[in-house]
Design a protein around this motif. Structure first.
Motif: not given
Length: 132
Positions: A49, A95, A99
């Motif tokens: 991130e 994760r 994105l």
């Protein structure tokens, strides 16, 4: 862990396919890469991130995570495949996938599954990601 295992875990996520990115095997969602095998064959790149997230991973798990000068300033982390566990790989994949996955795909993935009375779908609820 081997690339084949990473690929298998990644394909548990909706709309993920194995493709090529920078001339190496990679995992993509709707054409957007989020993880790839590096040329040396025992290191993978996961998008993160932020650079802060990457630095946190490196600081807390230097046995697994690192960065080269090429990736300084980019929100990505390198991971040593032989040190990566299935659980850690699954977490990094989801994760990174989040994105790049389109909003509609994320919403469907996170929506409560029929018959679960409010439990979220995906790795948070059942351990394994479910296509939706």
């Amino acid at each position: 862990m081997k690339w084949e295992q990473v690929s298998e875990l990644a394909r548990e996520l909706p709309e993920v396919v194995e493709d090529v990115w920078w001339r190496t095997p990679a995992m993509k969602v709707r054409g957007k890469g989020f993880c790839r095998l590096r040329e040396e064959g025992d290191v993978v790149v996961f998008l993160t991130e932020s650079v802060d997230e990457r630095e946190f991973l490196i600081e807390n798990r230097p046995d697994i995570y690192f960065v080269t000068d090429h990736y300084r300033g980019y929100a990505a982390v390198l991971a040593r495949l032989p040190k990566l566990t299935v659980a850690e790989c699954r977490l990094r994949l989801e994760r990174a996938w989040r994105l790049k996955a389109p909003k509609a795909v994320l919403e469907a993935f996170d929506a409560p599954a029929e018959g679960t009375k409010g439990k979220a779908r995906g790795t948070k609820a059942g351990g394994k990601a479910k296509a939706g």
